[in-house]
Design an enzyme around this catalytic site. Structure first.
Site, short mmCIF file in Angstrom:
data_model
loop_
_atom_site.label_atom_id
_atom_site.label_comp_id
_atom_site.label_asym_id
_atom_site.label_seq_id
_atom_site.Cartn_x
_atom_site.Cartn_y
_atom_site.Cartn_z
N ASP A 172 -19.67 30.56 -21.39
CA ASP A 172 -19.19 29.41 -20.63
C ASP A 172 -19.18 28.22 -21.57
OD1 ASP A 172 -18.53 27.64 -18.54
OD2 ASP A 172 -19.79 28.75 -17.13
N ASP A 182 -14.88 25.35 -18.88
CA ASP A 182 -15.21 24.49 -17.75
C ASP A 182 -14.22 23.34 -17.62
OD1 ASP A 182 -17.33 23.77 -15.70
OD2 ASP A 182 -17.36 21.95 -16.92
N GLU A 237 -11.20 26.96 -15.98
CA GLU A 237 -11.45 26.37 -14.66
C GLU A 237 -10.52 25.18 -14.51
OE1 GLU A 237 -15.16 24.60 -12.02
OE2 GLU A 237 -15.00 24.10 -14.14
N HIS A 290 -21.10 30.04 -9.16
CA HIS A 290 -22.28 29.18 -9.13
C HIS A 290 -22.04 27.87 -8.40
CE1 HIS A 290 -19.75 27.92 -12.42
NE2 HIS A 290 -20.38 26.77 -12.47
N ASP A 291 -20.78 27.55 -8.11
CA ASP A 291 -20.44 26.31 -7.41
C ASP A 291 -20.04 26.52 -5.96
OD1 ASP A 291 -20.92 24.58 -9.54
OD2 ASP A 291 -18.87 24.72 -10.29
#
Length: 562
Positions: free
Chosen positions: A99, A200, A257, A333-334
């Site tokens: 990530d 990200d 993302e 995770h969000d």
């Protein structure tokens, strides 16, 4: 798509290291713990392990505030621990995807520490600085984490931009030296042997040429920053340069993302021939159950409407068909746990609805992503006290909407947090029924979900027909049946508010995917389904064809005459 790429046939498993497996009793998951669980992940059948950030970080935003891109967060272990994990994963045929956060860094990164000192040092332009306007912030932009997106630094007599927390200053991609430093850093990880990157909020890196005020929501002082900075005019240029300087010549998996991305944006960023990224994460289907009041953002407790979900997912399936590649996900995770959000987490229907949601997603075209615990049907945490939460976004939202704005009563906001908080995804992995679910021998950094004694890996592995074994079967189908990769998507019965049915089509081959999103029996007879169609998978024992029992899902395979 006869020559499909390996990452189009792969299944990715996302690991939130902090919550996966603690090996040393400090209550925080670590790299050694992940290594200890590699055989489990191999048994599940996934191909790629995506690790949330493991770099050195002050931890303001759970690792998405990086202070050193080239070192491991001591909470997770050492570089030697990571190298052992990488080697052990590769020996099992598992790939590792890192990530990477390059829209912003931590304010403790040496680049920012130097940049904040003056306007004339080598790092002064590595971040986005602007002079005050009439003694105030340069614009009325609001950060994603509430409050102004600008913070003043007296030493420079300027404000710096932070799209997220104050401690997460945005990097200035207009600076060629900064871009080269990022290329060099990421190339170092490729040289170490990593197999790809999840990038990200990568579509925020190209900022507007002019910094002007936006239109705030009614009653709000700040304008939403997302639409202002997303998908900027140099994004494609920056991504192509990143591809050329880091990805090219390496058979990597890359996913961006991309909040607020449109179909056209994704066709470019994840284009099959644009030489940018392999795929992107879009968020449209994850916003369908948000609050209708713009000032409330995502905070609500209403269920998603199936017709809206169909419309959104179908738009992306057809919009990218033959041009770009989809990422398929329910959880990360969000996002809160999908079985609690779009399914039914009651004891009666949790497993059936978890299997149904898995079927619906894995039947689509794209690369499926599983989030840790999804494969055993983990649920939302059902926290009842504000002190139970640690997520910065959740706590900021509570204080803003309840304490400052008095926009919503405290009790109602707690129901919103229980439904939508990111901490729902971050509770420790539930391995067994022992204390702390087998995650740690110490005090876990975030409370374990109280239902761990009934929902855990040990129990799932002991059952021949568990959510886990169902995911195993789905993953094998993704690997073994080419039409899951190649087939075009056709939605059936768009206005059906109870059943989601669609076809996958390649030549004369067909898959029919049928999913009942309700706890009621539904009668559906699909006229084109031949009597000799093969039932590839179902979450019920027998096939009643025209009858769909509560949360029933099934996939048929058949051929037609052209």
């Amino acid at each position: 798509m006869a020559d499909s790429q390996w990452w189009q046939q792969a299944v990715v498993y996302q690991i939130y290291p902090r919550s996966f497996q603690d090996s040393n009793g400090d209550g925080i998951g670590d790299l050694v713990g992940i290594t200890q669980r590699l055989d489990y992940l191999k048994q599940l059948g996934v191909d790629v392990l995506w690790l949330n950030p493991i770099y050195r970080s002050p931890g303001v935003d759970n690792g998405y505030d990086i202070s050193d891109y080239e070192d491991i967060n001591p909470e997770f272990g050492t570089m030697a621990d990571f190298e052992r994990l990488l080697t052990q994963a590769h020996q099992r045929g598992l790939k590792i995807m890192m990530d990477m956060v390059v829209n912003h860094s931590s304010d403790q990164h040496p680049w920012f520490i130097e940049s904040a000192k003056s306007r004339d040092n080598p790092y002064s332009d590595y971040y986005i600085w602007r002079d005050p306007v009439d003694g105030h912030a340069p614009t009325n932009w609001g950060s994603f984490f509430s409050g102004s997106a600008w913070t003043y630094v007296p030493a420079r007599k300027q404000y710096y931009l932070h799209s997220f927390a104050v401690e997460q200053p945005d990097l200035n991609w207009e600076n060629s030296d900064l871009r080269q430093a990022i290329y060099d850093m990421m190339s170092g990880w490729v040289a170490k042997g990593v197999d790809g990157f999840r990038l990200d909020v990568i579509n925020l890196i190209s900022k507007p040429t002019g910094f002007v005020d936006g239109q705030p929501n009614p009653g709000e002082p700040y304008a939403d920053i997302g639409p202002i900075i997303a998908n900027g005019h140099r994004l494609s240029e920056f991504l192509q340069a990143l591809n050329t300087n880091v990805f090219a010549g390496h058979d990597l998996i890359t996913v961006g993302e991309t909040p607020a991305a449109t179909i056209a944006d994704a066709q470019q960023s994840a284009g099959l021939t644009t030489h940018e990224l392999n795929m992107v994460f879009e968020f449209e289907h994850m916003g369908l159950d948000g609050n209708p009041d713009p000032a409330m953002g995502k905070w609500d407790d209403q269920p998603v409407k199936l017709v809206d979900l169909k419309q959104s997912l179908s738009k992306w399936q057809t919009g990218l068909q033959g041009m770009a590649w989809n990422s398929l996900y329910w959880n990360n995770h969000d996002q809160p746990r999908i079985v609690s959000r779009f399914g039914n987490d009651s004891p009666q229907y949790r497993e059936k609805s978890a299997m149904m949601l898995a079927t619906m997603l894995h039947g689509l075209q794209g690369t499926p992503y599983l989030y840790e615990g999804e494969e055993i049907g983990m649920t939302n945490a059902n926290f009842t006290q504000l002190s139970d939460y640690q997520d910065l976004e959740s706590l900021n939202a509570y204080h803003h909407l309840v304490d400052e704005e008095q926009r919503v009563p405290a009790a109602k906001m707690m129901t919103y947090l229980a439904k939508m908080s990111r901490d729902n995804a971050r509770t420790p992995m539930q391995w067994d029924a022992s204390i702390n679910a087998g995650f740690t021998t110490g005090q876990p950094w975030l409370a374990v979900n109280a239902n761990y004694t009934n929902i855990n890996v040990e129990q799932a592995l002991a059952q021949p027909k568990s959510v886990f074994t169902y995911y195993q079967r789905l993953i094998r189908l993704r690997h073994d049946v080419p039409i899951f990769t190649t087939g075009a998507y056709q939605l059936l019965d768009a206005d059906d508010d109870a059943v989601y049915a669609y076809l996958r089509v390649t030549g004369d081959q067909r898959l029919l995917v049928v999913c009942n999103f309700t706890d009621q029996v539904q009668q559906r007879d699909y006229a084109d389904l031949p009597t000799d169609a093969a039932l590839l998978i179902s979450n019920y024992e027998d096939d009643q064809r025209a009858v769909l029992r509560p949360y029933e899902a099934k996939i048929y395979e058949f051929t037609t005459e052209n």
